[in-house]
Scaffold this motif. Structure first.
Motif, PDB file in Angstrom:
ATOM      1  N   SER A  30       0.831  -1.205   0.000  1.00 45.53           N
ATOM      2  CA  SER A  30       0.000   0.000   0.000  1.00 45.53           C
ATOM      3  C   SER A  30       0.864   1.254   0.000  1.00 45.53           C
ATOM      4  CB  SER A  30      -1.016  -0.039   1.141  1.00 45.53           C
ATOM      5  OG  SER A  30      -0.440   0.490   2.308  1.00 45.53           O
ATOM      6  N   VAL A  31       2.112   1.120   0.502  1.00 46.70           N
ATOM      7  CA  VAL A  31       3.024   2.256   0.385  1.00 46.70           C
ATOM      8  C   VAL A  31       3.243   2.559  -1.096  1.00 46.70           C
ATOM      9  CG1 VAL A  31       5.384   3.072   0.751  1.00 46.70           C
ATOM     10  CG2 VAL A  31       4.221   1.777   2.557  1.00 46.70           C
ATOM     11  N   GLU A  32       3.567   1.501  -1.858  1.00 42.43           N
ATOM     12  CA  GLU A  32       3.836   1.720  -3.284  1.00 42.43           C
ATOM     13  C   GLU A  32       2.594   2.200  -4.025  1.00 42.43           C
ATOM     14  OE1 GLU A  32       5.336  -2.186  -3.691  1.00 42.43           O
ATOM     15  OE2 GLU A  32       6.820  -1.546  -2.210  1.00 42.43           O
ATOM     16  N   SER A  57      -3.586  12.788  -2.279  1.00 35.89           N
ATOM     17  CA  SER A  57      -2.678  13.784  -1.732  1.00 35.89           C
ATOM     18  C   SER A  57      -1.403  13.124  -1.220  1.00 35.89           C
ATOM     19  CB  SER A  57      -3.371  14.544  -0.606  1.00 35.89           C
ATOM     20  OG  SER A  57      -3.517  13.654   0.480  1.00 35.89           O
ATOM     21  N   PHE A  58      -0.406  13.941  -1.060  1.00 35.09           N
ATOM     22  CA  PHE A  58       0.912  13.559  -0.595  1.00 35.09           C
ATOM     23  C   PHE A  58       0.867  12.791   0.728  1.00 35.09           C
ATOM     24  CE2 PHE A  58       4.770  15.119   1.733  1.00 35.09           C
ATOM     25  CZ  PHE A  58       5.692  14.393   1.003  1.00 35.09           C
ATOM     26  N   SER A  59       0.002  13.195   1.650  1.00 32.64           N
ATOM     27  CA  SER A  59       0.008  12.636   2.995  1.00 32.64           C
ATOM     28  C   SER A  59      -0.382  11.158   3.011  1.00 32.64           C
ATOM     29  CB  SER A  59      -0.932  13.437   3.899  1.00 32.64           C
ATOM     30  OG  SER A  59      -2.230  13.366   3.369  1.00 32.64           O
ATOM     31  N   ARG A  60      -1.083  10.693   1.994  1.00 36.76           N
ATOM     32  CA  ARG A  60      -1.472   9.280   1.938  1.00 36.76           C
ATOM     33  C   ARG A  60      -0.242   8.375   1.957  1.00 36.76           C
ATOM     34  NH1 ARG A  60      -6.345   8.012  -0.327  1.00 36.76           N
ATOM     35  NH2 ARG A  60      -6.356   5.793  -0.730  1.00 36.76           N
ATOM     36  N   ALA A  61       0.761   8.752   1.176  1.00 40.67           N
ATOM     37  CA  ALA A  61       1.986   7.935   1.105  1.00 40.67           C
ATOM     38  C   ALA A  61       2.722   7.970   2.441  1.00 40.67           C
ATOM     39  CB  ALA A  61       2.897   8.445  -0.005  1.00 40.67           C
ATOM     40  N   ILE A  62       2.720   9.142   3.059  1.00 42.83           N
ATOM     41  CA  ILE A  62       3.390   9.240   4.360  1.00 42.83           C
ATOM     42  C   ILE A  62       2.702   8.348   5.364  1.00 42.83           C
ATOM     43  CG2 ILE A  62       3.932  10.778   6.293  1.00 42.83           C
ATOM     44  CD1 ILE A  62       4.305  13.002   4.318  1.00 42.83           C
ATOM     45  N   LEU A  63       1.382   8.358   5.341  1.00 48.09           N
ATOM     46  CA  LEU A  63       0.618   7.530   6.279  1.00 48.09           C
ATOM     47  C   LEU A  63       0.903   6.046   6.047  1.00 48.09           C
ATOM     48  CD1 LEU A  63      -2.864   9.255   6.609  1.00 48.09           C
ATOM     49  CD2 LEU A  63      -1.053   8.975   8.329  1.00 48.09           C
ATOM     50  N   LEU A 121       6.120   1.041   8.938  1.00 46.97           N
ATOM     51  CA  LEU A 121       7.138   1.156   9.989  1.00 46.97           C
ATOM     52  C   LEU A 121       6.600   0.707  11.339  1.00 46.97           C
ATOM     53  CD1 LEU A 121       9.129   4.433   9.315  1.00 46.97           C
ATOM     54  CD2 LEU A 121       9.992   2.092   9.554  1.00 46.97           C
ATOM     55  N   LEU A 122       5.385   1.172  11.645  1.00 44.58           N
ATOM     56  CA  LEU A 122       4.791   0.813  12.938  1.00 44.58           C
ATOM     57  C   LEU A 122       4.584  -0.686  13.042  1.00 44.58           C
ATOM     58  CD1 LEU A 122       2.230   3.670  13.709  1.00 44.58           C
ATOM     59  CD2 LEU A 122       4.339   3.046  14.941  1.00 44.58           C
ATOM     60  N   LEU A 123       4.095  -1.270  11.938  1.00 43.01           N
ATOM     61  CA  LEU A 123       3.892  -2.719  11.940  1.00 43.01           C
ATOM     62  C   LEU A 123       5.221  -3.442  12.157  1.00 43.01           C
ATOM     63  CD1 LEU A 123       1.350  -3.631   9.129  1.00 43.01           C
ATOM     64  CD2 LEU A 123       1.315  -4.402  11.512  1.00 43.01           C
ATOM     65  N   SER A 124       6.272  -2.984  11.489  1.00 41.78           N
ATOM     66  CA  SER A 124       7.592  -3.601  11.633  1.00 41.78           C
ATOM     67  C   SER A 124       8.058  -3.515  13.069  1.00 41.78           C
ATOM     68  CB  SER A 124       8.624  -2.915  10.741  1.00 41.78           C
ATOM     69  OG  SER A 124       8.234  -3.010   9.401  1.00 41.78           O
ATOM     70  N   LEU A 125       7.975  -2.306  13.621  1.00 38.59           N
ATOM     71  CA  LEU A 125       8.428  -2.115  15.000  1.00 38.59           C
ATOM     72  C   LEU A 125       7.583  -2.943  15.952  1.00 38.59           C
ATOM     73  CD1 LEU A 125       9.175   1.720  15.087  1.00 38.59           C
ATOM     74  CD2 LEU A 125      10.799  -0.201  15.225  1.00 38.59           C
ATOM     75  N   GLY A 126       6.271  -2.941  15.697  1.00 42.05           N
ATOM     76  CA  GLY A 126       5.366  -3.694  16.568  1.00 42.05           C
ATOM     77  C   GLY A 126       5.697  -5.171  16.562  1.00 42.05           C
ATOM     78  N   SER A 127       5.923  -5.726  15.379  1.00 38.96           N
ATOM     79  CA  SER A 127       6.189  -7.166  15.342  1.00 38.96           C
ATOM     80  C   SER A 127       7.556  -7.461  15.951  1.00 38.96           C
ATOM     81  CB  SER A 127       6.058  -7.713  13.913  1.00 38.96           C
ATOM     82  OG  SER A 127       7.263  -7.574  13.226  1.00 38.96           O
TER      83      SER A 127
END
Ligand code: MTE
Ligand code: MO
Length: 537
Positions: A163-165, A177-183, A189-195
């Motif tokens: 979904s990033v891509e 908008s630009f912010s969608r990609a940031i989100l 990142l959050l998922l990675s850190l969480g796991s």
């Protein structure tokens, strides 16, 4: 931020494959690694409720050790010494890491395939756990649940990465908008850190729980060793020559060599221990630790040696053992005269085959509970092990002993015999130079050359030293403690300047001098004379 990279200036209409190549590689590999880590962390946590043998890495390692051809095993012991297990674990983690990256990359292409790959690895772990000689069906659970957790982690991460891509593409084509990609980025990142965090918590909790739930050290600390009914004769004065550089007569437990096939030390509390004696016997018997302590207790000095010991090696040690007479126990149960083999089995399934006749011939074969004044250390077989003077450890010295079965050599091959080692393995006469060390630089004058010699159950009658292939000179022997122990020796050498080679040979109590022919430890123990090269100035 990727929106500022040169990729941004490319025409937005370009299809996505090329643009995201590096991103896909990195997120794929990372997702694979995180998923594998999650799988192992969850598995470790669940293993804490089942037992260390059910943890996938341990199970795979154990299966590997069992399947390893003897030559490779010998190579590992020779090259890595007692670090061989560490090297194996590092190897397993490396292979798993590479496979995890592969699964992650596969998942980036076809998610279902990557997930299936993770599950398949779990099945391999489960299969490894199930093929342990002492496995129960429960042992498959940690690997399988871990794999499930791993594949779900993989799915979540890969979807987030996609979904990033997708949002970058959409943004570039002006759809969002630009912010969608940031989100989307932030979510990956959050998922990675969480796991990663969950993995760390589950894995650490699993380790800690395993260490506390399966730990026999408390039980060991609680053991009060009985006084021997038959104490060892006191060691004669002069049995220990106390030459600097020469090993002590008794090997302290913390430095006593350790050889076994286990990846995790079996944890068997004394209260849970029992020994079954069965097979070709008149009547079966089951003994508890209490029963054992209630029997006449013997104390004996016996030198243990490993068949894998190289000429001059240190897989040999001497201890004062406390235990009960195995011969007496066997007389009680009544052994069928046709039962020429005693198969002893460890709680982890390892087996050892000892000739009945050797145990019954009058020597003091022990079921040992004490070593050098302490309850057996966990690494050396707590709560009970076998010790038989005169035989290499692999055919006599079963640690974590739980089962004795009388059978015939024709009917059963024990662990190492199945792998080509000799069925009969009396210890070969050997001698070792402890000091001076090889390549030592010495000053001329009198230098004590000293070491140990052993020929258990035959005793040592003579040790000779030869300098630069000169005549054999008799060394002075230390006082003999018993024919079951090694004997120290010393030779005062008048060292003259130059390079010298010192060689040693021993003669046992039957008058046989040790073989000078160099043979490898496989299949029945090394022979050959130990020598050291020194420089005198
Ligand atoms: N359960 C079990 N007992 C075992 C082994 C093993 O692999 N498993 N190895 C044997 C071998 S090969 C030797 S030389 C001795 C070594 O005993 P130690 O580790 O106490 O020195 O244990 C023997 N007992
Ligand atoms: Mo051994």
């Amino acid at each position: 931020m990727s929106a500022n990279t040169p990729a941004n200036s490319e025409p937005p209409a370009q299809p996505r494959p090329r643009r995201h190549r590096l991103r896909r590689f990195v997120t794929g590999a990372l997702s694979g690694l995180l998923a594998a880590a999650a799988a192992l962390g969850v598995a470790e946590f669940i293993a804490a409720f089942i037992g260390p043998q059910s943890s996938p890495v341990i199970a795979i390692g154990a299966a590997f050790i069992e399947a390893t051809p003897t030559s490779l095993e010998q190579f590992a012991i020779r090259t890595f010494g007692s670090n061989d297990k560490l090297v194996l674990l590092i190897g397993i983690f490396t292979v798993l890491g590479l496979l995890a990256v592969a699964m992650g990359l596969l998942a980036r292409r076809v998610l279902a395939l990557g997930m299936a790959g993770v599950i398949l690895l779990g099945v391999v772990g489960a299969a490894a756990a199930m093929t342990r000689p002492t496995a129960s069906p429960l042992d498959a659970v940690p690997s399988l649940v871990g794999a499930l957790a791993g594949s779900i982690t993989l799915m979540l991460l890969i979807r987030a990465a996609r979904s990033v891509e997708a949002s970058i593409d959409a943004e570039l084509s002006g759809d969002v908008s630009f912010s969608r990609a940031i989100l989307a980025h932030r979510r990956f990142l959050l998922l990675s850190l969480g796991s990663a965090a969950l993995t760390a918590v589950a894995g650490t909790a699993g380790r800690v729980l395993l260490g506390s739930r399966f730990n026999a050290e408390d039980s060991r600390q609680g053991v009060r060793l009985p006084k021997p009914d038959s104490p060892a004769p006191s060691v004669p004065a002069g049995a220990d020559l106390e030459v600097p550089g020469l090993v002590p007569f008794f090997t302290p437990n913390p430095v006593f060599y350790k050889v076994d096939t286990t990846l995790v030390t079996p944890q068997l509390p004394a209260a849970e221990w029992s020994l079954r004696v069965h097979g070709m016997v008149g009547r079966e018997l089951r003994l508890s630790y209490e029963d054992l302590l209630a029997r006449p207790i013997l104390e004996r000095d016996i030198t243990l040696a490993c068949v894998s010991n190289e000429v001059g090696g240190n897989l040999v040690g001497n201890a004062r053992w406390l235990g009960i007479s195995l011969a007496d126990l066997l007389r009680e149960v009544g052994v069928d005269p046709k039962a020429d083999q005693i198969v002893s089995r460890s709680t982890d399934g390892w087996t050892c085959g000892t000739p009945t006749q050797v145990v019954m011939d009058g020597r003091d074969a022990l079921l040992a509970i004490g070593m050098n004044g302490e309850p057996l250390p966990l690494d050396h077989g707590f709560p009970v092990r076998m010790v038989v003077p005169g035989l290499y450890g692999y055919v006599s010295a079963c640690k974590w002993l739980v089962d004795l079965r009388l059978t015939r050599f024709a009917d059963f091959d024990s662990y190492w015999v199945e792998r080509g080692w000799a069925e009969q393995a009396p210890i070969k006469t050997a001698s070792r130079i402890d000091t001076p060390r090889s390549f030592a630089k010495l000053s001329s004058g009198t230098v004590p050359i000293a070491g140990v010699a052993y020929a258990q159950h035959r005793g040592i009658d003579r040790v000779e030293v030869s300098i630069d292939d000169g005549e054999w000179q008799q060394a002075r022997l230390a006082a003999e403690d018993s024919i079951e122990t090694w004997r120290q020796w010393v030779y005062p050498w008048d060292a003259t300047p130059g390079d010298h080679r010192i060689e040693v040979r021993a003669t046992d109590g039957t008058g046989d001098t040790q073989s000078q022919e160099r043979v490898t430890p496989f299949p029945s123990g090394a022979t050959g004379q130990h020598s050291v090269a020194v420089t005198v100035t």
